[in-house]
Design a protein around this motif. Structure first.
Motif, PDB file in Angstrom:
ATOM      1  N   VAL A  42       8.458 -22.843 -14.832  1.00  0.00           N
ATOM      2  CA  VAL A  42       7.378 -23.033 -13.853  1.00  0.00           C
ATOM      3  C   VAL A  42       6.785 -24.431 -13.989  1.00  0.00           C
ATOM      4  N   ARG A  43       6.614 -24.881 -15.222  1.00  0.00           N
ATOM      5  CA  ARG A  43       6.093 -26.232 -15.449  1.00  0.00           C
ATOM      6  C   ARG A  43       7.037 -27.285 -14.865  1.00  0.00           C
ATOM      7  N   ALA A  44       8.340 -27.090 -15.078  1.00  0.00           N
ATOM      8  CA  ALA A  44       9.307 -28.036 -14.523  1.00  0.00           C
ATOM      9  C   ALA A  44       9.239 -28.056 -12.996  1.00  0.00           C
ATOM     10  N   TRP A  45       9.032 -26.875 -12.388  1.00  0.00           N
ATOM     11  CA  TRP A  45       8.909 -26.830 -10.928  1.00  0.00           C
ATOM     12  C   TRP A  45       7.650 -27.555 -10.465  1.00  0.00           C
ATOM     13  N   PHE A  46       6.548 -27.368 -11.192  1.00  0.00           N
ATOM     14  CA  PHE A  46       5.313 -28.066 -10.846  1.00  0.00           C
ATOM     15  C   PHE A  46       5.518 -29.579 -10.871  1.00  0.00           C
ATOM     16  N   LEU A  47       6.195 -30.058 -11.911  1.00  0.00           N
ATOM     17  CA  LEU A  47       6.401 -31.499 -12.035  1.00  0.00           C
ATOM     18  C   LEU A  47       7.377 -32.027 -10.992  1.00  0.00           C
ATOM     19  N   ALA A  48       8.361 -31.208 -10.621  1.00  0.00           N
ATOM     20  CA  ALA A  48       9.397 -31.683  -9.700  1.00  0.00           C
ATOM     21  C   ALA A  48       8.969 -31.612  -8.241  1.00  0.00           C
ATOM     22  N   VAL A  49       8.109 -30.638  -7.899  1.00  0.00           N
ATOM     23  CA  VAL A  49       7.765 -30.449  -6.483  1.00  0.00           C
ATOM     24  C   VAL A  49       6.338 -30.911  -6.166  1.00  0.00           C
ATOM     25  N   PRO A  50       5.288 -30.206  -6.610  1.00  0.00           N
ATOM     26  CA  PRO A  50       3.940 -30.633  -6.198  1.00  0.00           C
ATOM     27  C   PRO A  50       3.541 -32.005  -6.743  1.00  0.00           C
ATOM     28  N   VAL A  51       3.823 -32.246  -8.025  1.00  0.00           N
ATOM     29  CA  VAL A  51       3.426 -33.533  -8.614  1.00  0.00           C
ATOM     30  C   VAL A  51       4.194 -34.679  -7.971  1.00  0.00           C
ATOM     31  N   SER A  52       5.499 -34.481  -7.781  1.00  0.00           N
ATOM     32  CA  SER A  52       6.300 -35.525  -7.136  1.00  0.00           C
ATOM     33  C   SER A  52       5.844 -35.769  -5.703  1.00  0.00           C
ATOM     34  N   ALA A  53       5.529 -34.690  -4.988  1.00  0.00           N
ATOM     35  CA  ALA A  53       5.047 -34.850  -3.613  1.00  0.00           C
ATOM     36  C   ALA A  53       3.711 -35.587  -3.577  1.00  0.00           C
ATOM     37  N   GLY A  54       2.819 -35.251  -4.500  1.00  0.00           N
ATOM     38  CA  GLY A  54       1.534 -35.946  -4.547  1.00  0.00           C
ATOM     39  C   GLY A  54       1.686 -37.419  -4.875  1.00  0.00           C
ATOM     40  N   ALA A  55       2.576 -37.728  -5.831  1.00  0.00           N
ATOM     41  CA  ALA A  55       2.800 -39.133  -6.185  1.00  0.00           C
ATOM     42  C   ALA A  55       3.381 -39.912  -5.009  1.00  0.00           C
ATOM     43  N   ARG A  56       4.317 -39.296  -4.295  1.00  0.00           N
ATOM     44  CA  ARG A  56       4.893 -39.979  -3.129  1.00  0.00           C
ATOM     45  C   ARG A  56       3.856 -40.147  -2.024  1.00  0.00           C
ATOM     46  N   GLY A  57       2.977 -39.157  -1.877  1.00  0.00           N
ATOM     47  CA  GLY A  57       1.915 -39.292  -0.889  1.00  0.00           C
ATOM     48  C   GLY A  57       0.972 -40.440  -1.221  1.00  0.00           C
ATOM     49  N   ILE A  58       0.648 -40.588  -2.505  1.00  0.00           N
ATOM     50  CA  ILE A  58      -0.218 -41.695  -2.920  1.00  0.00           C
ATOM     51  C   ILE A  58       0.461 -43.034  -2.651  1.00  0.00           C
ATOM     52  N   LEU A  59       1.751 -43.134  -2.997  1.00  0.00           N
ATOM     53  CA  LEU A  59       2.482 -44.379  -2.746  1.00  0.00           C
ATOM     54  C   LEU A  59       2.571 -44.675  -1.253  1.00  0.00           C
ATOM     55  N   LEU A  60       2.769 -43.627  -0.449  1.00  0.00           N
ATOM     56  CA  LEU A  60       2.816 -43.823   0.998  1.00  0.00           C
ATOM     57  C   LEU A  60       1.460 -44.298   1.525  1.00  0.00           C
ATOM     58  N   GLY A  61       0.385 -43.725   0.994  1.00  0.00           N
ATOM     59  CA  GLY A  61      -0.945 -44.169   1.402  1.00  0.00           C
ATOM     60  C   GLY A  61      -1.206 -45.618   1.025  1.00  0.00           C
ATOM     61  N   ILE A  62      -0.762 -46.013  -0.169  1.00  0.00           N
ATOM     62  CA  ILE A  62      -0.919 -47.417  -0.578  1.00  0.00           C
ATOM     63  C   ILE A  62      -0.134 -48.336   0.345  1.00  0.00           C
ATOM     64  N   ALA A  63       1.096 -47.917   0.699  1.00  0.00           N
ATOM     65  CA  ALA A  63       1.914 -48.739   1.593  1.00  0.00           C
ATOM     66  C   ALA A  63       1.266 -48.878   2.965  1.00  0.00           C
ATOM     67  N   LEU A  64       0.749 -47.772   3.506  1.00  0.00           N
ATOM     68  CA  LEU A  64       0.099 -47.833   4.818  1.00  0.00           C
ATOM     69  C   LEU A  64      -1.168 -48.688   4.767  1.00  0.00           C
ATOM     70  N   ALA A  65      -1.929 -48.557   3.685  1.00  0.00           N
ATOM     71  CA  ALA A  65      -3.135 -49.380   3.552  1.00  0.00           C
ATOM     72  C   ALA A  65      -2.785 -50.861   3.463  1.00  0.00           C
TER      73      ALA A  65
END
Length: 209
Positions: free
Chosen positions: A168-191
């Motif tokens: 379950v921990r591996a899934w958390f790191l691979a899916v929600p955490v990765s998605a959140g990190a990519r969202g932050i990077l996308l927000g930085i790029a758009l800004a």
């Protein structure tokens, strides 16, 4: 008269920023096929890199000056300032004599140890944060945060009985955490794109005042 000069300065700054930005953008998009524009783009980039390097050097010298004055005057926290100065001088000395082995020893024994200690403190900060959330009231967000925290922390233990939690921990790191990190990077790029467009069209506040 002063208002006119301020207006002319704003127009000049906006014009320079506009043309420099357009030249750089066209040169980067066209690559080596842009001819003169590519040469101007390379010149702009070299000037930018040089300016950033000089700015960093000025910041380093300013930092050294502040801590040196604190050490000389025996101000509050002067011991930490002394440690900072000695560490920086050691790093510079090892780099000047090209002693990579000593630099790596200093990195592994000092910086890595400090980073590991700070990473360990994050655990206590998260646990304390979960405690504060649950003490102020049981909410959906607080409960979700606490459950995820417990799953990640307990799933990190190297015990064969906790294989399910480890998955379950591996899934958390691979899916929600990765998605959140990519969202932050996308927000930085758009800004960054929005900030660049504001400069290109002369709408940035620093060029209008």
């Amino acid at each position: 008269m002063a208002r006119l000069l301020r207006f002319l300065g704003a127009v000049l700054g906006s014009t320079i920023a506009l043309f420099a930005g357009l030249f750089t953008l066209i040169g980067l998009l066209a690559g080596g096929d842009a001819g003169l524009i590519a040469g101007v783009t390379n010149l702009f980039l070299q000037v930018t890199v040089t300016t950033v390097a000089v700015t960093i050097l000025i910041g380093i010298f300013n930092l050294f000056g502040i801590h040196l004055r604190r050490v000389i005057s025996r101000g509050r926290g002067w011991v930490y300032s002394l440690v900072l100065l000695l560490s920086a001088l050691l790093v510079f000395f090892f780099r000047l004599i090209n002693d990579n082995a000593s630099s790596m020893i200093l990195l592994e024994t000092v910086q890595v140890s400090i980073e590991s200690a700070l990473a360990g403190l994050v655990l206590f900060a998260l646990v304390y944060g979960a405690y504060r959330l649950m003490r102020n009231g049981v909410t959906l967000g607080g409960t979700l945060f606490t459950v995820v925290l417990l799953v990640v922390l307990v799933g990190s233990l190297p015990l064969p009985e906790l294989t399910f939690l480890a998955n379950v921990r591996a899934w958390f790191l691979a899916v929600p955490v990765s998605a959140g990190a990519r969202g932050i990077l996308l927000g930085i790029a758009l800004a960054t794109v929005v900030a660049g467009l504001r400069i290109l069209i002369g709408q940035d506040r620093s060029y209008r005042e």
